[in-house]
Design a protein around this motif. Structure first.
Motif, PDB file in Angstrom:
ATOM      1  N   ARG A  87       0.799  -1.127   0.047  1.00 51.23           N
ATOM      2  CA  ARG A  87       0.174   0.047  -0.095  1.00 51.23           C
ATOM      3  C   ARG A  87       0.789   1.176   0.073  1.00 51.23           C
ATOM      4  O   ARG A  87       0.514   2.222  -0.746  1.00 51.23           O
ATOM      5  CB  ARG A  87      -0.990  -0.022   1.153  1.00 51.23           C
ATOM      6  CG  ARG A  87      -2.165  -0.824   0.959  1.00 51.23           C
ATOM      7  CD  ARG A  87      -3.205  -0.567   2.300  1.00 51.23           C
ATOM      8  NE  ARG A  87      -2.815  -0.781   3.355  1.00 51.23           N
ATOM      9  CZ  ARG A  87      -2.647  -2.050   4.131  1.00 51.23           C
ATOM     10  NH1 ARG A  87      -3.236  -2.973   3.619  1.00 51.23           N
ATOM     11  NH2 ARG A  87      -2.170  -2.063   5.413  1.00 51.23           N
ATOM     12  N   GLN A  88       1.971   1.318   0.811  1.00 52.64           N
ATOM     13  CA  GLN A  88       2.785   2.252   0.736  1.00 52.64           C
ATOM     14  C   GLN A  88       3.447   2.434  -0.449  1.00 52.64           C
ATOM     15  O   GLN A  88       3.648   3.876  -0.958  1.00 52.64           O
ATOM     16  CB  GLN A  88       3.947   2.045   1.861  1.00 52.64           C
ATOM     17  CG  GLN A  88       3.188   2.074   3.421  1.00 52.64           C
ATOM     18  CD  GLN A  88       2.459   3.004   3.534  1.00 52.64           C
ATOM     19  OE1 GLN A  88       2.569   4.144   3.596  1.00 52.64           O
ATOM     20  NE2 GLN A  88       1.074   2.543   4.147  1.00 52.64           N
ATOM     21  N   ARG A  91       1.275   4.057  -2.918  1.00 52.73           N
ATOM     22  CA  ARG A  91       0.859   5.591  -2.647  1.00 52.73           C
ATOM     23  C   ARG A  91       2.109   6.355  -3.472  1.00 52.73           C
ATOM     24  O   ARG A  91       1.699   7.219  -3.767  1.00 52.73           O
ATOM     25  CB  ARG A  91       0.814   5.635  -1.255  1.00 52.73           C
ATOM     26  CG  ARG A  91      -0.543   5.326  -0.582  1.00 52.73           C
ATOM     27  CD  ARG A  91      -0.772   5.971   0.763  1.00 52.73           C
ATOM     28  NE  ARG A  91      -1.925   5.332   1.326  1.00 52.73           N
ATOM     29  CZ  ARG A  91      -1.860   4.508   2.333  1.00 52.73           C
ATOM     30  NH1 ARG A  91      -0.531   4.324   2.649  1.00 52.73           N
ATOM     31  NH2 ARG A  91      -2.891   4.095   2.964  1.00 52.73           N
ATOM     32  N   GLN A  94       1.623   6.525  -7.174  1.00 51.96           N
ATOM     33  CA  GLN A  94       0.458   7.372  -7.733  1.00 51.96           C
ATOM     34  C   GLN A  94       0.580   8.830  -7.406  1.00 51.96           C
ATOM     35  O   GLN A  94      -0.299   9.647  -7.429  1.00 51.96           O
ATOM     36  CB  GLN A  94      -0.820   6.972  -6.920  1.00 51.96           C
ATOM     37  CG  GLN A  94      -1.274   5.484  -7.350  1.00 51.96           C
ATOM     38  CD  GLN A  94      -2.423   4.959  -6.362  1.00 51.96           C
ATOM     39  OE1 GLN A  94      -2.950   5.577  -5.704  1.00 51.96           O
ATOM     40  NE2 GLN A  94      -3.003   3.686  -6.967  1.00 51.96           N
ATOM     41  N   GLN A  95       1.755   9.220  -6.728  1.00 51.76           N
ATOM     42  CA  GLN A  95       2.189  10.490  -6.547  1.00 51.76           C
ATOM     43  C   GLN A  95       3.029  10.933  -7.629  1.00 51.76           C
ATOM     44  O   GLN A  95       3.163  12.359  -7.822  1.00 51.76           O
ATOM     45  CB  GLN A  95       2.753  10.796  -5.331  1.00 51.76           C
ATOM     46  CG  GLN A  95       1.730  10.397  -4.170  1.00 51.76           C
ATOM     47  CD  GLN A  95       0.655  11.198  -4.020  1.00 51.76           C
ATOM     48  OE1 GLN A  95       0.677  12.459  -4.144  1.00 51.76           O
ATOM     49  NE2 GLN A  95      -0.414  10.428  -3.694  1.00 51.76           N
TER      50      GLN A  95
END
Length: 216
Positions: A87-88, A91, A94-95
């Motif tokens: 998940r990290q 993230r 996705q940035q």
């Protein structure tokens, strides 16, 4: 003579193509593995270069390494710690501009296709395409969602219409459920039918049930 030649061709052609495809895939994986080993040599001391060169000469080792890597990744991804790290990492990706668009799109498609709880490619149906009176085989992928779904009144299905003989390309349609005819054939049988351009027809099954309701 012609009959025997054709019969021999029908025996050897599928086998030859299968061997060619497997050989190409194995060659690709071995090439990627060799490149990774070459890249590792720049980071390791000279004493480790000789064992790495020996590993490059082992045929099929890239496939074994890939399978082991997938197995270990799957084991890591199915526990709590692994899920948190994934998940990290998601993230972070996705940035990043451009990368986030590609990553998000591919992840959504792969999650849909390979999820055990998903509806993608679980059912083969008949639909009229590209014009009225012309029928083709399609696969139910779900129901229209988002803004597109809000503009469609009634019960609609999302369909994927593959091309032949290459089913990896195709068309996405949103069709009323009433215009879709469910088939009893399996997805594998439907794919064989499409790839063979209608030559390899699946066996006749019992009458198909109505297209099942899909949640969401």
């Amino acid at each position: 003579m012609k009959k025997y030649l054709i019969a021999g061709l029908l025996v050897w052609l599928p086998l030859a193509i299968t061997i060619w495809v497997l050989h190409s895939v194995l060659g690709l994986l071995d090439g990627v593995f060799a490149w990774l080993l070459s890249a590792s040599q720049a980071l390791l001391p000279a004493a480790a270069h000789s064992p790495l060169e020996m590993l490059k000469q082992i045929p099929g080792l890239g496939v074994i390494v890939m399978l082991v890597g997938l197995l270990l990744t799957g084991m890591f991804a199915t526990n709590i710690v692994g899920q948190w790290w994934l998940r990290q990492g998601s993230r972070v990706l996705q940035q990043i501009p451009i990368v986030k668009s590609i990553y998000s799109s591919v992840k959504q498609v792969s999650d849909t296709l390979f999820s055990s709880s998903g509806n993608a490619f679980r059912e083969a149906v008949l639909v009229q395409y590209p014009r009225q009176g012309s029928w083709t085989i399609a696969f139910v992928t779900g129901r229209p969602g988002g803004e597109a779904g809000e503009h469609l009144s009634g019960d609609y299905l999302s369909l994927y219409v593959p091309t032949t003989p290459n089913p990896t390309s195709g068309f996405f349609l949103m069709v009323p459920r009433a215009d879709v005819v469910a088939l009893a054939m399996s997805v594998d049988e439907a794919l064989k039918y499409i790839i063979s351009m209608g030559v390899v027809a699946p066996p006749t099954h019992l009458p198909a049930q109505p297209v099942r309701n899909l949640a969401g």
